[in-house]
Design a protein around this motif. Structure first.
Motif, PDB file in Angstrom:
ATOM      1  N   UNK A 179      41.007  29.092  85.034  1.00 13.05           N
ATOM      2  CA  UNK A 179      40.104  30.211  84.738  1.00 13.05           C
ATOM      3  C   UNK A 179      39.352  29.944  83.432  1.00 13.05           C
ATOM      4  N   UNK A 180      38.138  30.457  83.304  1.00 10.66           N
ATOM      5  CA  UNK A 180      37.424  30.299  82.025  1.00 10.66           C
ATOM      6  C   UNK A 180      38.175  31.020  80.911  1.00 10.66           C
ATOM      7  N   UNK A 181      38.168  30.425  79.727  1.00 11.46           N
ATOM      8  CA  UNK A 181      38.883  31.015  78.607  1.00 11.46           C
ATOM      9  C   UNK A 181      38.275  32.330  78.152  1.00 11.46           C
ATOM     10  N   UNK A 182      39.107  33.183  77.603  1.00 15.55           N
ATOM     11  CA  UNK A 182      38.636  34.478  77.106  1.00 15.55           C
ATOM     12  C   UNK A 182      38.832  34.552  75.590  1.00 15.55           C
ATOM     13  N   UNK A 183      38.270  35.608  75.012  1.00 17.10           N
ATOM     14  CA  UNK A 183      38.524  35.904  73.610  1.00 17.10           C
ATOM     15  C   UNK A 183      37.701  35.125  72.609  1.00 17.10           C
ATOM     16  N   UNK A 184      36.632  34.454  73.068  1.00 17.74           N
ATOM     17  CA  UNK A 184      35.802  33.705  72.123  1.00 17.74           C
ATOM     18  C   UNK A 184      34.851  34.661  71.420  1.00 17.74           C
ATOM     19  N   UNK A 185      35.012  34.795  70.109  1.00 12.97           N
ATOM     20  CA  UNK A 185      34.321  35.840  69.345  1.00 12.97           C
ATOM     21  C   UNK A 185      32.799  35.717  69.382  1.00 12.97           C
ATOM     22  N   UNK A 186      32.293  34.494  69.443  1.00 14.72           N
ATOM     23  CA  UNK A 186      30.850  34.299  69.351  1.00 14.72           C
ATOM     24  C   UNK A 186      30.150  34.363  70.708  1.00 14.72           C
ATOM     25  N   UNK A 187      30.886  34.653  71.746  1.00 21.13           N
ATOM     26  CA  UNK A 187      30.272  34.710  73.073  1.00 21.13           C
ATOM     27  C   UNK A 187      29.300  35.883  73.159  1.00 21.13           C
ATOM     28  N   UNK A 188      28.137  35.638  73.722  1.00 26.22           N
ATOM     29  CA  UNK A 188      27.124  36.689  73.869  1.00 26.22           C
ATOM     30  C   UNK A 188      27.609  37.755  74.847  1.00 26.22           C
ATOM     31  N   UNK A 189      27.078  38.965  74.712  1.00 27.37           N
ATOM     32  CA  UNK A 189      27.498  40.066  75.580  1.00 27.37           C
ATOM     33  C   UNK A 189      27.225  39.752  77.049  1.00 27.37           C
ATOM     34  N   UNK A 190      26.113  39.075  77.320  1.00 27.38           N
ATOM     35  CA  UNK A 190      25.805  38.719  78.713  1.00 27.38           C
ATOM     36  C   UNK A 190      26.851  37.759  79.261  1.00 27.38           C
ATOM     37  N   UNK A 191      27.331  36.837  78.418  1.00 23.93           N
ATOM     38  CA  UNK A 191      28.361  35.890  78.845  1.00 23.93           C
ATOM     39  C   UNK A 191      29.700  36.599  79.043  1.00 23.93           C
ATOM     40  N   UNK A 192      29.982  37.573  78.172  1.00 27.63           N
ATOM     41  CA  UNK A 192      31.224  38.335  78.316  1.00 27.63           C
ATOM     42  C   UNK A 192      31.238  39.090  79.641  1.00 27.63           C
ATOM     43  N   UNK A 193      30.086  39.658  80.001  1.00 27.44           N
ATOM     44  CA  UNK A 193      29.997  40.382  81.276  1.00 27.44           C
ATOM     45  C   UNK A 193      30.152  39.426  82.450  1.00 27.44           C
ATOM     46  N   UNK A 194      29.531  38.249  82.348  1.00 29.72           N
ATOM     47  CA  UNK A 194      29.660  37.262  83.419  1.00 29.72           C
ATOM     48  C   UNK A 194      31.116  36.845  83.580  1.00 29.72           C
ATOM     49  N   UNK A 195      31.810  36.620  82.448  1.00 26.54           N
ATOM     50  CA  UNK A 195      33.237  36.262  82.500  1.00 26.54           C
ATOM     51  C   UNK A 195      34.026  37.378  83.187  1.00 26.54           C
ATOM     52  N   UNK A 196      33.786  38.608  82.756  1.00 26.64           N
ATOM     53  CA  UNK A 196      34.523  39.751  83.295  1.00 26.64           C
ATOM     54  C   UNK A 196      34.275  39.906  84.792  1.00 26.64           C
ATOM     55  N   UNK A 197      33.021  39.829  85.201  1.00 25.76           N
ATOM     56  CA  UNK A 197      32.681  39.994  86.621  1.00 25.76           C
ATOM     57  C   UNK A 197      33.314  38.898  87.464  1.00 25.76           C
ATOM     58  N   UNK A 198      33.271  37.664  86.972  1.00 24.70           N
ATOM     59  CA  UNK A 198      33.803  36.538  87.744  1.00 24.70           C
ATOM     60  C   UNK A 198      35.319  36.611  87.862  1.00 24.70           C
ATOM     61  N   UNK A 199      36.002  36.829  86.745  1.00 22.73           N
ATOM     62  CA  UNK A 199      37.466  36.836  86.755  1.00 22.73           C
ATOM     63  C   UNK A 199      38.009  38.059  87.492  1.00 22.73           C
ATOM     64  N   UNK A 200      37.431  39.232  87.228  1.00 26.96           N
ATOM     65  CA  UNK A 200      37.881  40.431  87.937  1.00 26.96           C
ATOM     66  C   UNK A 200      37.602  40.302  89.434  1.00 26.96           C
ATOM     67  N   UNK A 201      36.450  39.733  89.767  1.00 26.24           N
ATOM     68  CA  UNK A 201      36.120  39.520  91.176  1.00 26.24           C
ATOM     69  C   UNK A 201      37.103  38.582  91.848  1.00 26.24           C
ATOM     70  N   UNK A 202      37.532  37.576  91.112  1.00 28.77           N
ATOM     71  CA  UNK A 202      38.511  36.620  91.637  1.00 28.77           C
ATOM     72  C   UNK A 202      39.822  37.324  91.983  1.00 28.77           C
ATOM     73  N   UNK A 203      40.315  38.140  91.072  1.00 32.24           N
ATOM     74  CA  UNK A 203      41.566  38.859  91.326  1.00 32.24           C
ATOM     75  C   UNK A 203      41.413  39.893  92.441  1.00 32.24           C
ATOM     76  N   UNK A 204      40.254  40.505  92.526  1.00 30.84           N
ATOM     77  CA  UNK A 204      40.016  41.487  93.595  1.00 30.84           C
ATOM     78  C   UNK A 204      39.997  40.802  94.965  1.00 30.84           C
TER      79      UNK A 204
END
Length: 201
Positions: free
Chosen positions: A80-105
């Motif tokens: 899975x892509x790593x989480x918790x990177x402080x400098x990640x842009x908000x758009x990237x954070x949303x992409x991470x969230x959508x992808x990982x949550x979608x995977x578990x769903x």
């Protein structure tokens, strides 16, 4: 299934999924989860005895794909892509969230075959569990997803501090397997392999 039947060295990258419809579902998944720079790529490479199979991004937190490595054509090691990177842009954070949550769903949708068999949750033993680590652990507890905790960078601490941090992890997760891992000595590799094989039916 015994260790002799599985050659972890026989592992190769199959695909990198950046969208939910690219997720592979034809084999069991052993999932590696953790924050950016916790050592997921290092652990996977050590497990399969290949130095460069799983690659570390030159820009931490920028790679947002789920990587599928096939072992012996029997199961996938899923990074899975790593989480918790402080400098990640908000758009990237949303992409991470959508992808990982979608995977578990997607996993929970399939009543007859939950493809996620085990999550190997990595925690940096030097800093103990972060807020993001605890959120991930809570998520897995809530959805009753089997997981073990691998305490990475175990060789970076002196004996006293190592014991203090390990005991803290154990007290926070009293019912879970916790395995210290060192990329230098290979400590923990055999135990991690055994856990993986126990969940591959």
């Amino acid at each position: 299934m015994s260790d002799k039947k599985i050659n972890f060295n026989n592992t190769k990258l199959i695909t990198s999924a950046g969208f939910i419809n690219q997720i592979l579902k034809d084999k069991p998944h052993i999932v590696f989860s953790g924050r950016s720079n916790v050592g997921k790529s290092t652990l996977i490479n050590k497990l399969v005895n290949q130095n460069k199979l799983a690659r570390t991004s030159s820009s931490p937190g920028k790679t947002i794909t789920i990587n599928f490595f096939e072992t012996e054509k029997i199961f996938y090691l899923v990074d899975l892509p790593g989480y918790g990177y402080a400098k990640r842009a908000e758009t990237d954070k949303k992409k991470w969230s959508d992808l990982v949550e979608g995977y578990f769903k997607e996993n929970s949708k399939n009543i007859n075959f939950n493809f996620i068999k085990l999550i190997v949750q990595l925690v940096d033993l030097k800093v103990s569990a972060t807020i993001d680590d605890l959120a991930m652990i809570e998520y897995m507890n809530t959805f009753k997803i089997p997981y073990i905790i691998v305490a990475t960078k175990a060789d970076k601490l002196n004996k006293t501090q190592r014991e203090i941090n390990l005991n803290k992890l154990k007290s926070e997760n009293p019912d879970k397997i916790i395995i210290p891992f060192s990329s230098l000595s290979g400590e923990g590799i055999n135990e991690i392999k055994s856990c993986i094989l126990n969940y591959i039916k």
